[in-house]
Design a protein around this motif. Structure first.
Motif, PDB file in Angstrom:
ATOM      1  N   MET A   1       0.829  -0.999   0.026  1.00  0.00           N
ATOM      2  CA  MET A   1       0.113   0.019  -0.032  1.00  0.00           C
ATOM      3  C   MET A   1       0.766   1.288   0.029  1.00  0.00           C
ATOM      4  SD  MET A   1      -2.108   1.557   3.038  1.00  0.00           S
ATOM      5  CE  MET A   1      -3.763   0.828   3.012  1.00  0.00           C
ATOM      6  N   ALA A   2       0.744   2.263  -0.861  1.00  0.00           N
ATOM      7  CA  ALA A   2       1.325   3.496  -0.860  1.00  0.00           C
ATOM      8  C   ALA A   2       1.038   4.144   0.334  1.00  0.00           C
ATOM      9  CB  ALA A   2       1.168   4.267  -2.313  1.00  0.00           C
ATOM     10  N   ARG A   3       2.068   4.956   0.751  1.00  0.00           N
ATOM     11  CA  ARG A   3       2.029   5.722   2.176  1.00  0.00           C
ATOM     12  C   ARG A   3       2.076   7.149   1.709  1.00  0.00           C
ATOM     13  NH1 ARG A   3      -0.014   2.476   5.970  1.00  0.00           N
ATOM     14  NH2 ARG A   3       1.210   0.669   6.118  1.00  0.00           N
ATOM     15  N   ALA A   4       1.337   8.343   2.392  1.00  0.00           N
ATOM     16  CA  ALA A   4       1.370   9.305   2.214  1.00  0.00           C
ATOM     17  C   ALA A   4       2.382  10.437   2.775  1.00  0.00           C
ATOM     18  CB  ALA A   4      -0.020   9.957   2.354  1.00  0.00           C
ATOM     19  N   ILE A   5       3.148   9.597   3.803  1.00  0.00           N
ATOM     20  CA  ILE A   5       3.976  10.217   4.413  1.00  0.00           C
ATOM     21  C   ILE A   5       5.276  10.349   3.986  1.00  0.00           C
ATOM     22  CG2 ILE A   5       4.952  10.332   6.674  1.00  0.00           C
ATOM     23  CD1 ILE A   5       1.969  10.735   6.520  1.00  0.00           C
ATOM     24  N   THR A   6       6.290  11.440   4.004  1.00  0.00           N
ATOM     25  CA  THR A   6       7.432  11.430   3.959  1.00  0.00           C
ATOM     26  C   THR A   6       8.107  12.104   4.856  1.00  0.00           C
ATOM     27  OG1 THR A   6       7.131  11.498   1.253  1.00  0.00           O
ATOM     28  CG2 THR A   6       9.438  12.453   2.141  1.00  0.00           C
ATOM     29  N   LEU A   7       9.049  11.436   5.653  1.00  0.00           N
ATOM     30  CA  LEU A   7       9.830  11.956   6.743  1.00  0.00           C
ATOM     31  C   LEU A   7      11.045  12.640   6.201  1.00  0.00           C
ATOM     32  CD1 LEU A   7       9.639   8.876   9.163  1.00  0.00           C
ATOM     33  CD2 LEU A   7       7.966  10.911   8.981  1.00  0.00           C
ATOM     34  N   ILE A   8      11.265  13.787   6.923  1.00  0.00           N
ATOM     35  CA  ILE A   8      12.373  14.643   6.341  1.00  0.00           C
ATOM     36  C   ILE A   8      13.419  14.786   7.426  1.00  0.00           C
ATOM     37  CG2 ILE A   8      12.884  16.901   5.649  1.00  0.00           C
ATOM     38  CD1 ILE A   8      10.694  15.646   4.027  1.00  0.00           C
ATOM     39  N   ARG A   9      14.421  14.500   6.776  1.00  0.00           N
ATOM     40  CA  ARG A   9      15.675  14.751   7.920  1.00  0.00           C
ATOM     41  C   ARG A   9      16.908  15.836   7.239  1.00  0.00           C
ATOM     42  NH1 ARG A   9      13.597   9.961   7.984  1.00  0.00           N
ATOM     43  NH2 ARG A   9      13.482   8.922  10.138  1.00  0.00           N
ATOM     44  N   SER A  10      17.499  16.501   7.917  1.00  0.00           N
ATOM     45  CA  SER A  10      18.459  17.428   7.515  1.00  0.00           C
ATOM     46  C   SER A  10      19.873  17.047   8.193  1.00  0.00           C
ATOM     47  CB  SER A  10      18.013  18.803   8.111  1.00  0.00           C
ATOM     48  OG  SER A  10      19.073  19.705   7.654  1.00  0.00           O
ATOM     49  N   ALA A  11      20.804  17.099   7.190  1.00  0.00           N
ATOM     50  CA  ALA A  11      22.199  16.578   7.593  1.00  0.00           C
ATOM     51  C   ALA A  11      22.694  18.017   8.652  1.00  0.00           C
ATOM     52  CB  ALA A  11      23.218  16.433   6.493  1.00  0.00           C
ATOM     53  N   SER A  12      22.108  19.270   8.470  1.00  0.00           N
ATOM     54  CA  SER A  12      22.352  20.352   9.096  1.00  0.00           C
ATOM     55  C   SER A  12      22.070  20.476  10.497  1.00  0.00           C
ATOM     56  CB  SER A  12      22.078  21.703   8.303  1.00  0.00           C
ATOM     57  OG  SER A  12      20.712  21.577   8.250  1.00  0.00           O
ATOM     58  N   LEU A  13      21.046  19.294  11.088  1.00  0.00           N
ATOM     59  CA  LEU A  13      20.459  19.266  12.256  1.00  0.00           C
ATOM     60  C   LEU A  13      21.072  18.217  12.816  1.00  0.00           C
ATOM     61  CD1 LEU A  13      16.952  20.486  11.342  1.00  0.00           C
ATOM     62  CD2 LEU A  13      18.571  21.846  12.367  1.00  0.00           C
ATOM     63  N   SER A  14      21.041  18.265  14.387  1.00  0.00           N
ATOM     64  CA  SER A  14      21.547  17.317  15.334  1.00  0.00           C
ATOM     65  C   SER A  14      21.069  15.678  14.869  1.00  0.00           C
ATOM     66  CB  SER A  14      21.587  17.705  16.512  1.00  0.00           C
ATOM     67  OG  SER A  14      21.978  16.476  17.373  1.00  0.00           O
ATOM     68  N   ASP A  15      21.750  14.999  15.000  1.00  0.00           N
ATOM     69  CA  ASP A  15      20.956  13.392  14.706  1.00  0.00           C
ATOM     70  C   ASP A  15      20.760  12.914  16.012  1.00  0.00           C
ATOM     71  OD1 ASP A  15      23.534  12.880  15.612  1.00  0.00           O
ATOM     72  OD2 ASP A  15      24.108  11.808  13.840  1.00  0.00           O
ATOM     73  N   VAL A  16      20.857  13.569  17.171  1.00  0.00           N
ATOM     74  CA  VAL A  16      20.626  12.839  18.447  1.00  0.00           C
ATOM     75  C   VAL A  16      19.130  12.832  18.801  1.00  0.00           C
ATOM     76  CG1 VAL A  16      20.370  15.074  19.686  1.00  0.00           C
ATOM     77  CG2 VAL A  16      21.390  13.116  20.922  1.00  0.00           C
ATOM     78  N   ALA A  17      18.299  13.588  17.936  1.00  0.00           N
ATOM     79  CA  ALA A  17      16.784  13.485  18.106  1.00  0.00           C
ATOM     80  C   ALA A  17      16.415  12.185  17.695  1.00  0.00           C
ATOM     81  CB  ALA A  17      16.140  14.650  17.617  1.00  0.00           C
ATOM     82  N   GLU A  18      15.468  11.506  18.376  1.00  0.00           N
ATOM     83  CA  GLU A  18      15.153  10.366  17.986  1.00  0.00           C
ATOM     84  C   GLU A  18      13.749  10.240  16.997  1.00  0.00           C
ATOM     85  OE1 GLU A  18      16.621   7.507  21.433  1.00  0.00           O
ATOM     86  OE2 GLU A  18      14.844   8.503  22.047  1.00  0.00           O
ATOM     87  N   TYR A  19      13.860  11.197  16.125  1.00  0.00           N
ATOM     88  CA  TYR A  19      12.607  11.224  15.121  1.00  0.00           C
ATOM     89  C   TYR A  19      13.114  12.254  14.100  1.00  0.00           C
ATOM     90  CZ  TYR A  19      12.627  15.465  18.429  1.00  0.00           C
ATOM     91  OH  TYR A  19      13.210  16.497  19.177  1.00  0.00           O
ATOM     92  N   ALA A  20      12.083  12.243  12.886  1.00  0.00           N
ATOM     93  CA  ALA A  20      12.651  12.987  11.852  1.00  0.00           C
ATOM     94  C   ALA A  20      12.222  14.496  12.495  1.00  0.00           C
ATOM     95  CB  ALA A  20      11.802  12.643  10.610  1.00  0.00           C
TER      96      ALA A  20
END
Length: 136
Positions: A1-20
């Protein structure tokens, strides 16, 4: 099934957060706004009194039931807001870990907030949710 959601990540922001940090849904998606999922049993009583982890788990269970009724699942969630009635960071983290683990790799943008009080007697946790689905 196709999903509507695209999660966005940014290399310029910390990767310590456990979410997009952001998420998008296409214009043709149907948005679903859930009321705050509360840790209530079928009879209206508060579940897991005094237990942040138990209440977070019950709130997730109730949130999944509401998503199912709306034709969605956890994989369709685009964002959450987790409210925890506590001033102690450890209590917030305990509730958050249940939420994070429930979503697994679908690490949607989320806000975790300590609040003074919630609406039901003995309530410690509430989870607000927005989802998006592509109807066929």
């Amino acid at each position: 099934m196709a999903r509507a959601i695209t999660l966005i990540r940014s290399a310029s922001l910390s990767d310590v957060a456990e979410y997009a940090y952001a998420a998008t849904a296409p214009a043709e998606s149907r948005l679903i706004f859930l009321a705050g999922a509360c840790p209530l049993n079928d009879d209206g009583s508060t579940a897991a009194i005094g237990d942040y982890v138990g209440q977070a788990a019950k709130a997730i269970e109730n949130m999944q039931a509401a998503l199912t009724a709306a034709g969605a699942s956890l994989q369709d969630v685009i964002s959450t807001r987790v409210l925890v009635a506590s001033t102690r960071q450890e209590d917030l983290v305990a509730a958050w870990q249940v939420v994070r683990d429930s979503f697994a790799d679908h690490d949607v943008p989320s806000t975790l907030m300590g609040v003074t009080v919630l609406g039901y007697k003995d309530q410690l946790v509430e989870i607000e949710t927005v989802a998006a689905v592509l109807d066929s």
